[in-house]
Design a protein around this motif. Sequence first.
Motif, PDB file in Angstrom:
ATOM      1  N   ASN A   1       9.341   5.556   5.847  1.00  0.00           N
ATOM      2  CA  ASN A   1      10.326   4.496   5.628  1.00  0.00           C
ATOM      3  C   ASN A   1       9.817   3.210   6.260  1.00  0.00           C
ATOM      4  O   ASN A   1       9.386   3.220   7.406  1.00  0.00           O
ATOM      5  N   GLY A   2       9.872   2.128   5.502  1.00  0.00           N
ATOM      6  CA  GLY A   2       9.407   0.842   5.992  1.00  0.00           C
ATOM      7  C   GLY A   2       8.216   0.366   5.204  1.00  0.00           C
ATOM      8  O   GLY A   2       7.175   1.019   5.187  1.00  0.00           O
ATOM      9  N   VAL A   3       8.392  -0.782   4.519  1.00  0.00           N
ATOM     10  CA  VAL A   3       7.297  -1.358   3.745  1.00  0.00           C
ATOM     11  C   VAL A   3       7.320  -2.873   3.921  1.00  0.00           C
ATOM     12  O   VAL A   3       8.364  -3.508   3.797  1.00  0.00           O
ATOM     13  N   ALA A   4       6.169  -3.438   4.255  1.00  0.00           N
ATOM     14  CA  ALA A   4       6.047  -4.882   4.436  1.00  0.00           C
ATOM     15  C   ALA A   4       4.754  -5.349   3.775  1.00  0.00           C
ATOM     16  O   ALA A   4       3.708  -4.722   3.939  1.00  0.00           O
ATOM     17  N   TYR A   5       4.837  -6.452   3.056  1.00  0.00           N
ATOM     18  CA  TYR A   5       3.651  -7.025   2.410  1.00  0.00           C
ATOM     19  C   TYR A   5       3.132  -8.182   3.255  1.00  0.00           C
ATOM     20  O   TYR A   5       3.905  -9.029   3.719  1.00  0.00           O
ATOM     21  N   HIS A   6       1.823  -8.196   3.470  1.00  0.00           N
ATOM     22  CA  HIS A   6       1.184  -9.283   4.226  1.00  0.00           C
ATOM     23  C   HIS A   6       0.488 -10.197   3.212  1.00  0.00           C
ATOM     24  O   HIS A   6      -0.578  -9.850   2.691  1.00  0.00           O
ATOM     25  N   PRO A   7       1.063 -11.353   2.892  1.00  0.00           N
ATOM     26  CA  PRO A   7       0.526 -12.174   1.797  1.00  0.00           C
ATOM     27  C   PRO A   7      -0.883 -12.687   2.043  1.00  0.00           C
ATOM     28  O   PRO A   7      -1.676 -12.799   1.099  1.00  0.00           O
ATOM     29  N   GLU A   8      -1.226 -13.001   3.297  1.00  0.00           N
ATOM     30  CA  GLU A   8      -2.565 -13.514   3.585  1.00  0.00           C
ATOM     31  C   GLU A   8      -3.626 -12.416   3.429  1.00  0.00           C
ATOM     32  O   GLU A   8      -4.741 -12.675   2.971  1.00  0.00           O
ATOM     33  N   ARG A   9      -3.284 -11.205   3.787  1.00  0.00           N
ATOM     34  CA  ARG A   9      -4.231 -10.098   3.701  1.00  0.00           C
ATOM     35  C   ARG A   9      -4.182  -9.411   2.341  1.00  0.00           C
ATOM     36  O   ARG A   9      -5.119  -8.688   1.970  1.00  0.00           O
ATOM     37  N   GLY A  10      -3.086  -9.609   1.610  1.00  0.00           N
ATOM     38  CA  GLY A  10      -2.935  -9.001   0.300  1.00  0.00           C
ATOM     39  C   GLY A  10      -2.791  -7.491   0.352  1.00  0.00           C
ATOM     40  O   GLY A  10      -3.165  -6.783  -0.590  1.00  0.00           O
ATOM     41  N   THR A  11      -2.231  -6.995   1.453  1.00  0.00           N
ATOM     42  CA  THR A  11      -2.077  -5.557   1.647  1.00  0.00           C
ATOM     43  C   THR A  11      -0.637  -5.229   2.050  1.00  0.00           C
ATOM     44  O   THR A  11       0.121  -6.100   2.468  1.00  0.00           O
ATOM     45  N   PHE A  12      -0.306  -3.943   1.929  1.00  0.00           N
ATOM     46  CA  PHE A  12       0.998  -3.456   2.362  1.00  0.00           C
ATOM     47  C   PHE A  12       0.862  -2.721   3.687  1.00  0.00           C
ATOM     48  O   PHE A  12      -0.170  -2.097   3.964  1.00  0.00           O
ATOM     49  N   PHE A  13       1.927  -2.794   4.485  1.00  0.00           N
ATOM     50  CA  PHE A  13       2.005  -2.041   5.734  1.00  0.00           C
ATOM     51  C   PHE A  13       3.170  -1.060   5.599  1.00  0.00           C
ATOM     52  O   PHE A  13       4.281  -1.454   5.229  1.00  0.00           O
ATOM     53  N   VAL A  14       2.909   0.205   5.909  1.00  0.00           N
ATOM     54  CA  VAL A  14       3.951   1.228   5.798  1.00  0.00           C
ATOM     55  C   VAL A  14       3.958   2.086   7.052  1.00  0.00           C
ATOM     56  O   VAL A  14       2.938   2.261   7.727  1.00  0.00           O
ATOM     57  N   THR A  15       5.123   2.621   7.358  1.00  0.00           N
ATOM     58  CA  THR A  15       5.271   3.541   8.475  1.00  0.00           C
ATOM     59  C   THR A  15       6.427   4.480   8.150  1.00  0.00           C
ATOM     60  O   THR A  15       6.848   4.588   6.995  1.00  0.00           O
ATOM     61  N   GLY A  16       6.926   5.158   9.181  1.00  0.00           N
ATOM     62  CA  GLY A  16       8.031   6.080   8.980  1.00  0.00           C
ATOM     63  C   GLY A  16       8.919   6.141  10.199  1.00  0.00           C
ATOM     64  O   GLY A  16       8.646   5.510  11.231  1.00  0.00           O
ATOM     65  N   LYS A  17       9.969   6.910  10.092  1.00  0.00           N
ATOM     66  CA  LYS A  17      10.930   7.050  11.180  1.00  0.00           C
ATOM     67  C   LYS A  17      10.351   7.936  12.275  1.00  0.00           C
ATOM     68  O   LYS A  17      10.023   9.089  12.035  1.00  0.00           O
ATOM     69  N   ARG A  18      10.168   7.301  13.438  1.00  0.00           N
ATOM     70  CA  ARG A  18       9.581   7.944  14.612  1.00  0.00           C
ATOM     71  C   ARG A  18       8.128   8.358  14.370  1.00  0.00           C
ATOM     72  O   ARG A  18       7.679   9.408  14.802  1.00  0.00           O
ATOM     73  N   TRP A  19       7.415   7.499  13.644  1.00  0.00           N
ATOM     74  CA  TRP A  19       5.973   7.664  13.479  1.00  0.00           C
ATOM     75  C   TRP A  19       5.263   6.875  14.581  1.00  0.00           C
ATOM     76  O   TRP A  19       5.690   5.774  14.942  1.00  0.00           O
ATOM     77  N   ASN A  20       4.148   7.385  15.058  1.00  0.00           N
ATOM     78  CA  ASN A  20       3.406   6.678  16.101  1.00  0.00           C
ATOM     79  C   ASN A  20       2.297   5.792  15.542  1.00  0.00           C
ATOM     80  O   ASN A  20       1.496   5.249  16.289  1.00  0.00           O
ATOM     81  N   LYS A  21       2.296   5.652  14.194  1.00  0.00           N
ATOM     82  CA  LYS A  21       1.263   4.814  13.576  1.00  0.00           C
ATOM     83  C   LYS A  21       1.866   3.944  12.473  1.00  0.00           C
ATOM     84  O   LYS A  21       2.814   4.339  11.790  1.00  0.00           O
ATOM     85  N   LEU A  22       1.267   2.784  12.329  1.00  0.00           N
ATOM     86  CA  LEU A  22       1.557   1.852  11.242  1.00  0.00           C
ATOM     87  C   LEU A  22       0.288   1.750  10.409  1.00  0.00           C
ATOM     88  O   LEU A  22      -0.801   1.514  10.940  1.00  0.00           O
ATOM     89  N   PHE A  23       0.416   1.923   9.097  1.00  0.00           N
ATOM     90  CA  PHE A  23      -0.760   1.958   8.228  1.00  0.00           C
ATOM     91  C   PHE A  23      -0.822   0.714   7.350  1.00  0.00           C
ATOM     92  O   PHE A  23       0.177   0.339   6.723  1.00  0.00           O
ATOM     93  N   GLU A  24      -2.005   0.099   7.306  1.00  0.00           N
ATOM     94  CA  GLU A  24      -2.267  -0.960   6.336  1.00  0.00           C
ATOM     95  C   GLU A  24      -2.944  -0.304   5.154  1.00  0.00           C
ATOM     96  O   GLU A  24      -3.963   0.384   5.295  1.00  0.00           O
ATOM     97  N   VAL A  25      -2.372  -0.498   3.955  1.00  0.00           N
ATOM     98  CA  VAL A  25      -2.862   0.224   2.787  1.00  0.00           C
ATOM     99  C   VAL A  25      -3.080  -0.715   1.597  1.00  0.00           C
ATOM    100  O   VAL A  25      -2.454  -1.769   1.494  1.00  0.00           O
ATOM    101  N   LYS A  26      -3.961  -0.293   0.726  1.00  0.00           N
ATOM    102  CA  LYS A  26      -4.098  -0.873  -0.590  1.00  0.00           C
ATOM    103  C   LYS A  26      -3.552   0.131  -1.599  1.00  0.00           C
ATOM    104  O   LYS A  26      -3.796   1.329  -1.480  1.00  0.00           O
ATOM    105  N   ILE A  27      -2.825  -0.368  -2.568  1.00  0.00           N
ATOM    106  CA  ILE A  27      -2.213   0.483  -3.585  1.00  0.00           C
ATOM    107  C   ILE A  27      -3.068   0.442  -4.838  1.00  0.00           C
ATOM    108  O   ILE A  27      -3.436  -0.630  -5.325  1.00  0.00           O
ATOM    109  N   LYS A  28      -3.412   1.630  -5.366  1.00  0.00           N
ATOM    110  CA  LYS A  28      -4.327   1.719  -6.488  1.00  0.00           C
ATOM    111  C   LYS A  28      -3.733   2.605  -7.574  1.00  0.00           C
ATOM    112  O   LYS A  28      -3.116   3.636  -7.277  1.00  0.00           O
ATOM    113  N   LYS A  29      -3.945   2.202  -8.822  1.00  0.00           N
ATOM    114  CA  LYS A  29      -3.487   3.039  -9.929  1.00  0.00           C
ATOM    115  C   LYS A  29      -4.335   4.305  -9.974  1.00  0.00           C
ATOM    116  O   LYS A  29      -5.551   4.255  -9.832  1.00  0.00           O
ATOM    117  N   LYS A  30      -3.669   5.434 -10.177  1.00  0.00           N
ATOM    118  CA  LYS A  30      -4.360   6.718 -10.144  1.00  0.00           C
ATOM    119  C   LYS A  30      -5.118   6.966 -11.444  1.00  0.00           C
ATOM    120  O   LYS A  30      -4.623   6.597 -12.501  1.00  0.00           O
TER     121      LYS A  30
END
Length: 331
Positions: free
Chosen positions: A302-331
């Motif tokens: 849970n939790g999604v934020a877009y960083h416009p300068e980096r062009g990437t998304f940041f996602v995490t979860g409830k009581r997660w100890n990490k925040l992930f910067e990700v690129k989204i790709k069509k499968k």
Amino acid sequence: MTSCSSSSKATDLFGIQLEGNQKTFTKGAQVGIALNNKKDTEVTSISYSLDGESLPVTNGKVVFNPKKLGSKVLKATVSYGDKTAEITKDIKVLAEDAPDIYTYEVINTFPHDIKAFTQGLEFYDGVLYESTGIKGESSLRKVNFETGEILQEVALDDTLFGEGITILNNKVYLLTWQSGLGFVYDATSLEKTGSFTYGNSKEGWGLCNDGTSIYKSDGTEKIWKLDPDSLTEKEYIQTVTNRSVFNKTNELEYVDGKIYANVWQKPSMMIIDANSGAIEGVINFSGLKNRVKQHSKLDVLNGVAYHPERGTFFVTGKRWNKLFEVKIKKK
């Protein structure tokens, strides 16, 4: 006889007949339509509309092509003698195409507060803002996303369950879950400057904005469009696939005409057209939860934020100890 869509006399006389007796259609469908004249009443005119918009009939067919998808009211206005009757039929208009399937690539991993029951996540002027939930633990905070350090924090009242946030014109808008109450904060100081109540929306779940309007999910199939000054709900879209109306929209982020939305209780995210409500894509985040510390209170993505300068998304979860910067790709 009075003109009324719920009039028993009107429905005794007339009905709307659709080709194949269907009630669910895809956008752009051409459908045969006719008036079921149950008692052979002499009719002088008939017209159709869909959610108040005129629906022309050509060669006995109508085209269901509404700007917004989902549950609709089809209405026939029938004139006979000196009387008028309105007959309605509930239908659904769904997306033309199945959602595309996407996956993700982790670009960076950053520390995240393992105690945070993350509800809202958004970048504003390069700073990550986060809201957290659970009564007695709910908060609004600014976070250094690279270190996980909480730079600034305000607590909500212990009776409130914090939900999503969005930031527009240096104002932070924050929802609570079932209290029917939201708050406004100064984005710089985090000083509370106002509050607002919900209108027709059921609960408070997620928020995002397009620079002009605010979008709000409420635990149903609806995403409401709010005026940022009055916070009144002006209209809504319904989230739909090519198969059904979908009601699991949670935390939101707006990017280039699309709303990215966590699917409640699932390791996935939807890509929704902000105008029509069509779910155009689904991002499969399976496996991401396995990359964080496993513990007894670990909860869902849970939790999604877009960083416009980096062009990437940041996602995490409830009581997660990490925040992930990700690129989204069509499968």
